[in-house]
Design an enzyme around this catalytic site. Sequence first.
Site, short mmCIF file in Angstrom:
data_model
loop_
_atom_site.label_atom_id
_atom_site.label_comp_id
_atom_site.label_asym_id
_atom_site.label_seq_id
_atom_site.Cartn_x
_atom_site.Cartn_y
_atom_site.Cartn_z
N SER A 255 -7.38 3.01 -5.86
CA SER A 255 -7.94 3.92 -6.06
C SER A 255 -6.49 4.72 -6.57
O SER A 255 -5.32 3.82 -6.11
CB SER A 255 -8.76 4.96 -5.93
OG SER A 255 -7.90 5.26 -4.23
N LYS A 256 -6.21 6.50 -7.30
CA LYS A 256 -5.10 6.79 -7.43
C LYS A 256 -3.97 6.74 -5.76
O LYS A 256 -2.80 6.37 -5.94
CB LYS A 256 -4.78 8.18 -8.10
CG LYS A 256 -5.82 7.62 -9.65
CD LYS A 256 -6.79 8.39 -9.10
CE LYS A 256 -8.42 7.70 -9.21
NZ LYS A 256 -9.45 8.11 -8.02
N ARG A 257 -4.81 7.17 -5.39
CA ARG A 257 -4.15 6.48 -3.28
C ARG A 257 -3.49 5.33 -3.30
O ARG A 257 -2.39 5.63 -2.66
CB ARG A 257 -5.87 6.37 -1.91
CG ARG A 257 -5.23 8.15 -1.69
CD ARG A 257 -6.32 7.71 -1.37
NE ARG A 257 -7.47 6.74 -1.03
CZ ARG A 257 -6.93 5.29 0.08
NH1 ARG A 257 -5.73 5.66 0.43
NH2 ARG A 257 -8.29 4.88 -0.06
#
Length: 504
Positions: A255-257
């Site tokens: 994910s963007k994380r």
Amino acid sequence: MASESKIRVRFAPSPTGQLHVGNARTALFNWLFARQKGGVNVLRIEDTDLERSEARYETQLIDDLKWLGLDWDEGPDVGGSYAPYRQSDRLEIYRSTADRLVQAQKAYYCFCTLEDLERDRQQALAENRQPIYSGKCRNLDPAEVQRRRHAGEAAAIRLKIPEHPIKFHDIVHGDVQFASESVSDPIIMRSNGVPVYNYVVVVDDAEMKITHVIRGDDHLSNTPKQVALYEALGLPVPEFAHLSTILGPDRERLSKRHGATSIANFRDMGVLPEALVNYLALLGWAPSGGARETFTPKELIKEFSLKRITPSPAIFDMEKLHWLNRHYIKQSPPERIHAIAQPFFTKAGLLPENPDAEIAQWFGRVVDLLAPYVDKLEQLPQRAAILFHFDPAAALANPENAEVLAGEKTGPVLQAFAAKIGNQFPVAPERFKEIMNELKTETGAKGKDLFHPVRIMLIGSHSGPEFDKLIPLLEEGSRLNLPEHVKSVRERVAGFMAARGQRS
RNA sequence: GGCGCUAUCGUCUAGGGGUUAGGACGUGAGAUUCUCAAUCUUAAAACCCGGGUUCGAUUCCCGGUAGCGCUACCA
């Protein structure tokens, strides 16, 4: 018969954000399969989630897919014989099909409110039962249904899940089976008349004669509902191929994380599309034998096989992507790399918006010098700092440099070099070579003792590009009218000696 | 919780009832170069655990464990 067996696949993203690498891989595998089999690749926009879907994302999606080099034979932008290809334009089909299912008693109206359902669920949980729909509206008296509908009571439509186990075949996972009891009657039309994803996807796939459904394995658990729908519709069930999830280094869903995850991110970093395509292809798929790593799209089309897809999840490895990117940067024609690199320099304020031919040519040579050593092209301006930023004070203060500069022969080397350069401009590479040779005999310094101090003087570091490429770049760069002035050899030597003098 | 999927070096993977378990990225070492992130060579590094089947299991079967997914009037 032969024409009926033509393979048709689809990529069906929802325009709710940037194209993610996981979806890009799904798109790629669909494309590879279609192109290899001479089949048809369909792009369909799944925008039934009105709240999250945005038109601008659809445009971006198309741009991103094209950038990767993928194309499609039918889609919202190119049309096709099963148009429309945007779900929001197909609502009528979903409604009439749902009515048909109700009439055929394959589906039924459900009057339960959200509150009812939530209460049932809580109770089931409290009693340690499975929180699946009770089926209480499944056998309502038809007359009552009629009455309540006429009274304008809101009703969703649910599909009747058959009593028997639901089996289907998956090309990557083999035979999969779900017990009927584990699947509750799914809502296919919301009470507000908007259809639900698990329903529209089947209606569309069936309508569009999709033969192979290649998608992420987060849909695997939804597949029994969809298979039940095909059966209720009396339509053939397609082949499925569920692709594993792409994970981050912490084994959680990417994910963007985890940093860059969208295709646009990679493009903006200066990753070449063929590197990304190659990398994505290798994530979950390997050629027969497994020994080969680099593939052009054409080669991928030739070698690809759904049967060789790995079922296990894969961790996204940025290092390997970098390696492939370096590989393709070196493979590419220089002009192409120049063109892709240019905006990075412009953005860094090193290159004018519309450089003249001379400047563009010079930058091209800078790129040629540095590009083989970067992971991604966005690193170029920073690497080019050796040309643009000349800071003798910082160079002298650097502990690593200080060690080199403390060498016994360093003083004489620097002095003699400065004396020989004098006011010369430009210094030709041949002349530079002569000077170095003269220094060798005059000072007795050679190898590192000779080259390191000179390089520190010129670019502030003992390591860097070869001098015969560096020197002309400095000299010619200093003549150009650039936003950030490039200092000539003469200027650098003078500046360095002055700073050194001050220091001692 | 229920259901489903998954399990080979740190990572991506090949392989498969008997193998020195192969390749690649990354890492270490060496070579080359004045230096280096490049290049070449090389080394270390893996079959989740427990049962079963079998002469033999990392490979087949079952169970466990762990990870992930689904369990919505999200997609």
